[in-house]
Design an enzyme around this catalytic site. Structure first.
Site, PDB file in Angstrom:
ATOM      1  N   HIS A  36       0.835  -1.209   0.000  1.00  0.00           N
ATOM      2  CA  HIS A  36       0.000   0.000   0.000  1.00  0.00           C
ATOM      3  C   HIS A  36       0.873   1.264   0.000  1.00  0.00           C
ATOM      4  CE1 HIS A  36      -4.002  -1.794   0.399  1.00  0.00           C
ATOM      5  NE2 HIS A  36      -3.432  -2.707   1.155  1.00  0.00           N
ATOM      6  N   THR A  37       2.072   1.140  -0.554  1.00  0.00           N
ATOM      7  CA  THR A  37       2.963   2.303  -0.642  1.00  0.00           C
ATOM      8  C   THR A  37       2.999   2.891  -2.046  1.00  0.00           C
ATOM      9  OG1 THR A  37       4.788   0.762  -1.006  1.00  0.00           O
ATOM     10  CG2 THR A  37       4.507   1.610   1.235  1.00  0.00           C
ATOM     11  N   GLY A 122      -7.372 -14.491  -6.234  1.00  0.00           N
ATOM     12  CA  GLY A 122      -7.634 -14.042  -4.871  1.00  0.00           C
ATOM     13  C   GLY A 122      -6.492 -14.261  -3.906  1.00  0.00           C
ATOM     14  N   SER A 126      -1.787 -10.844  -8.066  1.00  0.00           N
ATOM     15  CA  SER A 126      -2.042  -9.944  -9.189  1.00  0.00           C
ATOM     16  C   SER A 126      -2.299 -10.645 -10.513  1.00  0.00           C
ATOM     17  CB  SER A 126      -0.887  -8.949  -9.343  1.00  0.00           C
ATOM     18  OG  SER A 126      -0.750  -8.215  -8.168  1.00  0.00           O
ATOM     19  N   SER A 128      -4.874 -10.056 -12.210  1.00  0.00           N
ATOM     20  CA  SER A 128      -5.418  -9.021 -13.102  1.00  0.00           C
ATOM     21  C   SER A 128      -4.302  -8.259 -13.806  1.00  0.00           C
ATOM     22  CB  SER A 128      -6.321  -8.052 -12.325  1.00  0.00           C
ATOM     23  OG  SER A 128      -5.613  -7.411 -11.292  1.00  0.00           O
ATOM     24  N   ASP A 173       1.887  -3.589  -9.421  1.00  0.00           N
ATOM     25  CA  ASP A 173       1.563  -4.912  -9.970  1.00  0.00           C
ATOM     26  C   ASP A 173       1.891  -4.993 -11.457  1.00  0.00           C
ATOM     27  OD1 ASP A 173       0.650  -5.325  -7.441  1.00  0.00           O
ATOM     28  OD2 ASP A 173      -1.475  -5.321  -7.962  1.00  0.00           O
TER      29      ASP A 173
END
Length: 386
Positions: A36-37, A122, A126, A128, A173
């Site tokens: 989350h950086t 899940g 990544s 996606s 990602d």
């Protein structure tokens, strides 16, 4: 990659006109530390993995894309000129990449395609981004004469998430999927786009994911809410310190200064992000010295921050982290966006077998199902297979 060209080609031949096209692959990723950086302009430390997506593509002489998802057994056809695009979310990834490549001046034509992946869905690896990257790389090769640079291809994937799927993700990602290099992790500066390869060959240790098999969907509010929290705090600090453009520029003293001007929730989330910046840089230094004990300690610190401050953990992941500590694992933390998925664990060779055995049995005893063990091998990024 366990998935083979033939796994995809056989279905491509079956679902289209019996001829073959070109085949491309892009990987999923792990992230050693720096969670989350990326959307806070900070540092991340990912590596590509051997699991990924394989797609076969052939020009069909129309303005339509005819796409078959082998894993979902689903077929969608859409026009490149339709601004709305298909409804199926998996097809919107392909549609978004096509539209973004066209916006960059790549003369994309209609094509037939079939694709499949072996990135566990899940698991926070990544899948996606692997899907976006395989099509961005392929379209650049087929229609763009490979004129689009790799970082821009990664941004195509990111823009697809933002505009067509509603997920305001960072760049990590897609960057890792496109730029991956076997045997190396990458430290990416998410503000400047500068990156450096770090050889990763931890003698005496294994990197292993333990998948809780709890599925998380990031589209919705949890991910975007946290991004908003970070932006709120950065904007509040900016009123006192105009040089602060994002939490990348902030420190604990600046955060304490605005404690009474932001919500308690936003404060805690910002505290985690500021701490994670320091942990990533400490891990880089430790890796250069071969100091895996420090790497592991920082991984545990990150898990605590993600669980208690950023609040993206869940009982299953905290339980797996506790087992890792009890069994003497060098380092363990949540990997990925959170709300399920995997822990990433740095385990000494001599403890590996017992850790896997205990994690499986204790997790099953508490939650009624075994977690899935995924051994990590660092692999190459987007590429043409044939």
């Amino acid at each position: 990659m366990k998935l083979t060209i033939d796994d995809v080609r056989s279905r491509f031949i079956e679902h289209f006109d019996g001829t073959t096209g070109s085949v491309y692959a892009s990987p999923g990723r792990i992230n050693l530390i720096g969670e989350h950086t990326d959307y806070n302009d900070e540092f991340v430390f990912p590596g590509a993995v051997q699991q990924g997506m394989i797609a076969e593509i052939k020009v069909n002489g129309t303005r339509n894309v005819r796409a078959y998802s082998i894993d979902l057994k689903d077929y969608v056809e859409f026009s490149l000129d339709d601004e709305k695009g298909p409804k199926a979310s998996w097809a919107r990834y392909i549609f978004g990449v096509c539209r973004e490549m066209m916006a960059l001046g790549v003369p994309v034509e209609g094509f037939n395609t079939a694709f499949a992946g072996d990135v566990p869905l899940g698991a926070g690896m990544s899948s996606s981004a692997a899907l976006e990257s395989v099509y961005a790389f392929a379209l650049n090769d087929m229609f763009g004469e490979n004129k689009i640079d790799k970082m821009t291809l990664a941004k195509v994937g990111q823009a697809t998430e933002h505009k067509y799927l509603g997920c305001n993700c960072g760049i990590m990602d897609q960057f890792a999927s496109v730029h991956g290099k076997a045997g190396s992790l990458m430290r990416l500066d998410c503000r400047s786009g500068e990156f450096e390869y770090f050889p990763f060959d931890p003698k005496g240790y294994k990197l292993v994911l333990v998948n809780s098999c709890v599925k998380h969907e990031l589209v919705g509010s949890p991910y975007n809410d946290r991004r908003r929290s970070c932006e709120n705090v950065a904007a509040t600090i900016n009123k006192h310190h105009p040089e602060v453009k994002s939490l990348r520029d902030a420190d604990y003293a600046m955060l304490d200064e605005v404690k009474n001007e932001v919500s308690a929730e936003d404060f805690m989330r910002a505290k985690y992000v500021i701490g994670e910046k320091e942990r990533v840089l400490a891990v880089c230094d430790a890796l250069e010295k071969g100091d895996y004990e420090t790497v592991g300690q920082k991984m545990y610190e990150t898990h605590y921050g993600l669980s208690k401050e950023y609040e993206v953990s869940c009982p299953e992941l905290d339980f797996l982290n506790d087992i890792a500590k009890e069994e003497g694992v060098t380092g363990s933390r949540i990997m990925g966006g959170g709300f399920g998925g995997c822990t990433i664990n740095l385990v000494s060779d001599e403890l590996y077998d017992n850790f896997v055995k205990v994690a499986k049995s204790k997790f099953k005893e508490k939650f009624g199902k075994e977690p899935v063990i995924i051994d990590v091998v660092i692999g190459d990024g987007s590429r043409k297979l044939c």
